[in-house]
Design a protein around this motif. Structure first.
Motif, PDB file in Angstrom:
ATOM      1  N   TYR A 129      -3.173  -5.304   0.659  1.00  0.00           N
ATOM      2  CA  TYR A 129      -2.420  -5.065   1.889  1.00  0.00           C
ATOM      3  C   TYR A 129      -0.918  -5.014   1.634  1.00  0.00           C
ATOM      4  O   TYR A 129      -0.169  -4.514   2.467  1.00  0.00           O
ATOM      5  CB  TYR A 129      -2.693  -6.168   2.918  1.00  0.00           C
ATOM      6  CG  TYR A 129      -3.973  -5.977   3.708  1.00  0.00           C
ATOM      7  CD1 TYR A 129      -4.844  -4.924   3.438  1.00  0.00           C
ATOM      8  CD2 TYR A 129      -4.309  -6.857   4.729  1.00  0.00           C
ATOM      9  CE1 TYR A 129      -6.006  -4.762   4.152  1.00  0.00           C
ATOM     10  CE2 TYR A 129      -5.480  -6.695   5.452  1.00  0.00           C
ATOM     11  CZ  TYR A 129      -6.327  -5.642   5.160  1.00  0.00           C
ATOM     12  OH  TYR A 129      -7.476  -5.480   5.887  1.00  0.00           O
ATOM     13  N   ILE A 130      -0.482  -5.548   0.483  1.00  0.00           N
ATOM     14  CA  ILE A 130       0.950  -5.569   0.157  1.00  0.00           C
ATOM     15  C   ILE A 130       1.273  -4.539  -0.905  1.00  0.00           C
ATOM     16  O   ILE A 130       2.263  -3.799  -0.799  1.00  0.00           O
ATOM     17  CB  ILE A 130       1.382  -6.966  -0.320  1.00  0.00           C
ATOM     18  CG1 ILE A 130       1.047  -8.022   0.735  1.00  0.00           C
ATOM     19  CG2 ILE A 130       2.878  -6.987  -0.640  1.00  0.00           C
ATOM     20  CD1 ILE A 130       1.218  -9.444   0.260  1.00  0.00           C
ATOM     21  N   MET A 185      -5.142  10.040  14.751  1.00  0.00           N
ATOM     22  CA  MET A 185      -4.032   9.339  15.385  1.00  0.00           C
ATOM     23  C   MET A 185      -4.159   7.829  15.181  1.00  0.00           C
ATOM     24  O   MET A 185      -3.170   7.130  14.930  1.00  0.00           O
ATOM     25  CB  MET A 185      -3.984   9.660  16.879  1.00  0.00           C
ATOM     26  CG  MET A 185      -3.575  11.091  17.201  1.00  0.00           C
ATOM     27  SD  MET A 185      -1.863  11.456  16.714  1.00  0.00           S
ATOM     28  CE  MET A 185      -0.973  10.441  17.889  1.00  0.00           C
ATOM     29  N   LYS A 186      -5.384   7.325  15.281  1.00  0.00           N
ATOM     30  CA  LYS A 186      -5.612   5.892  15.087  1.00  0.00           C
ATOM     31  C   LYS A 186      -5.269   5.478  13.667  1.00  0.00           C
ATOM     32  O   LYS A 186      -4.654   4.427  13.443  1.00  0.00           O
ATOM     33  CB  LYS A 186      -7.071   5.548  15.402  1.00  0.00           C
ATOM     34  CG  LYS A 186      -7.383   4.062  15.381  1.00  0.00           C
ATOM     35  CD  LYS A 186      -6.629   3.328  16.473  1.00  0.00           C
ATOM     36  CE  LYS A 186      -6.968   1.854  16.496  1.00  0.00           C
ATOM     37  NZ  LYS A 186      -6.184   1.114  17.513  1.00  0.00           N
ATOM     38  N   ILE A 190      -2.573   2.652  12.285  1.00  0.00           N
ATOM     39  CA  ILE A 190      -2.950   1.515  11.437  1.00  0.00           C
ATOM     40  C   ILE A 190      -2.153   1.517  10.139  1.00  0.00           C
ATOM     41  O   ILE A 190      -1.715   0.470   9.660  1.00  0.00           O
ATOM     42  CB  ILE A 190      -4.461   1.552  11.133  1.00  0.00           C
ATOM     43  CG1 ILE A 190      -5.268   1.394  12.426  1.00  0.00           C
ATOM     44  CG2 ILE A 190      -4.837   0.443  10.138  1.00  0.00           C
ATOM     45  CD1 ILE A 190      -6.750   1.633  12.236  1.00  0.00           C
ATOM     46  N   TYR A 191      -1.952   2.706   9.562  1.00  0.00           N
ATOM     47  CA  TYR A 191      -1.275   2.831   8.272  1.00  0.00           C
ATOM     48  C   TYR A 191       0.052   3.551   8.481  1.00  0.00           C
ATOM     49  O   TYR A 191       0.087   4.705   8.912  1.00  0.00           O
ATOM     50  CB  TYR A 191      -2.138   3.597   7.272  1.00  0.00           C
ATOM     51  CG  TYR A 191      -3.389   2.859   6.897  1.00  0.00           C
ATOM     52  CD1 TYR A 191      -3.418   1.964   5.836  1.00  0.00           C
ATOM     53  CD2 TYR A 191      -4.565   3.037   7.629  1.00  0.00           C
ATOM     54  CE1 TYR A 191      -4.564   1.274   5.496  1.00  0.00           C
ATOM     55  CE2 TYR A 191      -5.726   2.342   7.305  1.00  0.00           C
ATOM     56  CZ  TYR A 191      -5.714   1.465   6.239  1.00  0.00           C
ATOM     57  OH  TYR A 191      -6.857   0.787   5.910  1.00  0.00           O
ATOM     58  N   PHE A 196       0.218  -4.155  10.429  1.00  0.00           N
ATOM     59  CA  PHE A 196       0.283  -5.610  10.545  1.00  0.00           C
ATOM     60  C   PHE A 196       1.643  -6.156  10.123  1.00  0.00           C
ATOM     61  O   PHE A 196       2.142  -7.139  10.666  1.00  0.00           O
ATOM     62  CB  PHE A 196      -0.833  -6.214   9.677  1.00  0.00           C
ATOM     63  CG  PHE A 196      -0.634  -7.659   9.319  1.00  0.00           C
ATOM     64  CD1 PHE A 196      -0.879  -8.650  10.248  1.00  0.00           C
ATOM     65  CD2 PHE A 196      -0.194  -8.019   8.059  1.00  0.00           C
ATOM     66  CE1 PHE A 196      -0.691  -9.980   9.924  1.00  0.00           C
ATOM     67  CE2 PHE A 196       0.000  -9.343   7.724  1.00  0.00           C
ATOM     68  CZ  PHE A 196      -0.266 -10.333   8.667  1.00  0.00           C
ATOM     69  N   TRP A 197       2.290  -5.483   9.157  1.00  0.00           N
ATOM     70  CA  TRP A 197       3.526  -6.004   8.573  1.00  0.00           C
ATOM     71  C   TRP A 197       4.787  -5.623   9.336  1.00  0.00           C
ATOM     72  O   TRP A 197       5.863  -6.143   9.035  1.00  0.00           O
ATOM     73  CB  TRP A 197       3.664  -5.509   7.122  1.00  0.00           C
ATOM     74  CG  TRP A 197       2.662  -6.111   6.199  1.00  0.00           C
ATOM     75  CD1 TRP A 197       1.597  -5.487   5.621  1.00  0.00           C
ATOM     76  CD2 TRP A 197       2.612  -7.470   5.751  1.00  0.00           C
ATOM     77  NE1 TRP A 197       0.887  -6.364   4.844  1.00  0.00           N
ATOM     78  CE2 TRP A 197       1.491  -7.596   4.900  1.00  0.00           C
ATOM     79  CE3 TRP A 197       3.413  -8.588   5.982  1.00  0.00           C
ATOM     80  CZ2 TRP A 197       1.152  -8.783   4.286  1.00  0.00           C
ATOM     81  CZ3 TRP A 197       3.077  -9.783   5.366  1.00  0.00           C
ATOM     82  CH2 TRP A 197       1.954  -9.877   4.533  1.00  0.00           C
ATOM     83  N   ILE A 198       4.689  -4.748  10.296  1.00  0.00           N
ATOM     84  CA  ILE A 198       5.882  -4.200  10.928  1.00  0.00           C
ATOM     85  C   ILE A 198       6.796  -5.274  11.514  1.00  0.00           C
ATOM     86  O   ILE A 198       8.019  -5.201  11.399  1.00  0.00           O
ATOM     87  CB  ILE A 198       5.494  -3.171  12.010  1.00  0.00           C
ATOM     88  CG1 ILE A 198       4.934  -1.911  11.339  1.00  0.00           C
ATOM     89  CG2 ILE A 198       6.682  -2.803  12.883  1.00  0.00           C
ATOM     90  CD1 ILE A 198       5.889  -1.236  10.384  1.00  0.00           C
TER      91      ILE A 198
END
Length: 330
Positions: free
Chosen positions: A234-235, A273-274, A278-279, A301-303
């Protein structure tokens, strides 16, 4: 009509879309850090996917595969997919017959046994990705680390099991190297190492960031070229997947898309679009950062945690690079 930016679409189409079919919401474990439960109010899930919803998903994936996207994976997830028993094998056969894709299964390993693997092979299941607990911090509601290690070793002759995710809380960054030693010693491979994310996430201290750098460096020095190193996808997805980006899209047990024969093109556009929600691609403009070029693809998630993300990214990337430079000099 939904209009998608061509450049954004090309970003996705150069990667792999993995349709993750959540075949059941029920799990025979209840790990305290599991985002599937933490992100929902009702934790007593017993809902399993219906045949009609599954059929809709096959129609959708077939459209993607035949019309829109060449690189398609299908996996079964949950909850715990193996709870479905024989029905999971039926679903797998359908995927193979209709899509010519062998799906893989994410599992906690609790129900894996020899009889199940024999049936799975006949049902065209490709692999089982077995998660493992952190041996230094095992969740009381999970499968014990060494129990799963024993299961893994007893069944590896079938060549259908791969080590899945070991989730680390930030206070375990200083144990990363030891954790990898335990798994390499016991199964000859390293699992995917992932940070705790979503609602269970906590910000790392400066001490933990330093420990992360030191331990990533140790792991790479010991295991580079000996086994796959999938560290914190994820990082640092570029490290975990060698820049071969995978976009995972959940297809829930309870239908959400309202798919029918007349709206499949519109639903497909919604799915693109989804994925773009997400990414996040090309989100950073810090061109003076050493990792700018490899830091253009993250989960959303990181935004709102960008300060943490930058520290974690730098620690992992620096640790990996410094280890490689040392090995090269040797």
């Amino acid at each position: 009509m939904i209009i998608l930016d061509e450049q954004d679409l090309n970003e996705i189409k150069n990667g792999t879309i993995c349709f993750s079919i959540i075949v059941t919401e029920y799990c025979n474990c209840s790990c305290s850090y599991c985002h599937f439960y933490l992100e929902n109010i009702n934790k007593n899930y017993v809902y399993c996917i219906s045949n009609s919803t599954f059929n809709d998903y096959i129609t959708l994936i077939k459209y993607f595969k035949n019309v829109l996207h060449q690189n398609i994976h299908v996996r079964f997830s949950g909850g715990e997919p193996l709870i479905l028993g024989e029905k999971l094998f039926y679903f797998s056969k359908r995927i193979y017959e209709e899509l010519n894709i062998m799906p893989y299964v994410l599992t906690n390993g609790k129900l894996l046994n020899e009889e199940l693997l024999i049936k799975a092979k006949e049902a065209k299941i490709d692999k089982f990705i077995m998660s493992f607990e952190n041996p230094f911090k095992t969740d009381k509601n999970s499968v014990d680390t060494y129990t799963n290690i024993a299961t893994f070793n007893s069944l590896k002759k079938y060549d259908m099991i791969l080590p899945g995710v070991v989730v680390l809380t930030t206070d375990m960054f200083d144990k990363l190297s030891e954790i990898c030693d335990i798994f390499y010693t016991n199964i000859g491979l390293l699992p995917i190492i992932s940070e705790v994310s979503f609602k269970a996430y906590t910000s790392p201290s400066n001490h933990e960031i330093k420990a992360l750098y030191n331990n990533v460096r140790k792991v790479v020095e010991k295991y580079y070229l000996k086994t796959d190193l999938q560290l914190f996808p994820y990082i640092t997805p570029e490290i975990a997947y060698n820049y071969k980006y995978k976009y995972v899209l959940d297809l829930y047990a309870k239908p959400r898309f309202g798919l029918n024969d007349d709206n499949i093109e519109m639903v497909a556009s919604k799915i693109y679009m989804k994925i773009l929600e997400i990414y996040i691609n090309k989100f950073c403009n810090k061109k003076d950062c050493a990792w700018f070029e490899s830091c253009q693809h993250i989960r959303n998630f990181w935004i709102d945690k960008m300060n943490d993300y930058c520290k974690l990214k730098q620690a992992i990337s620096d640790g990996f690079l410094d280890a490689c430079l040392k090995l090269h000099k040797l």
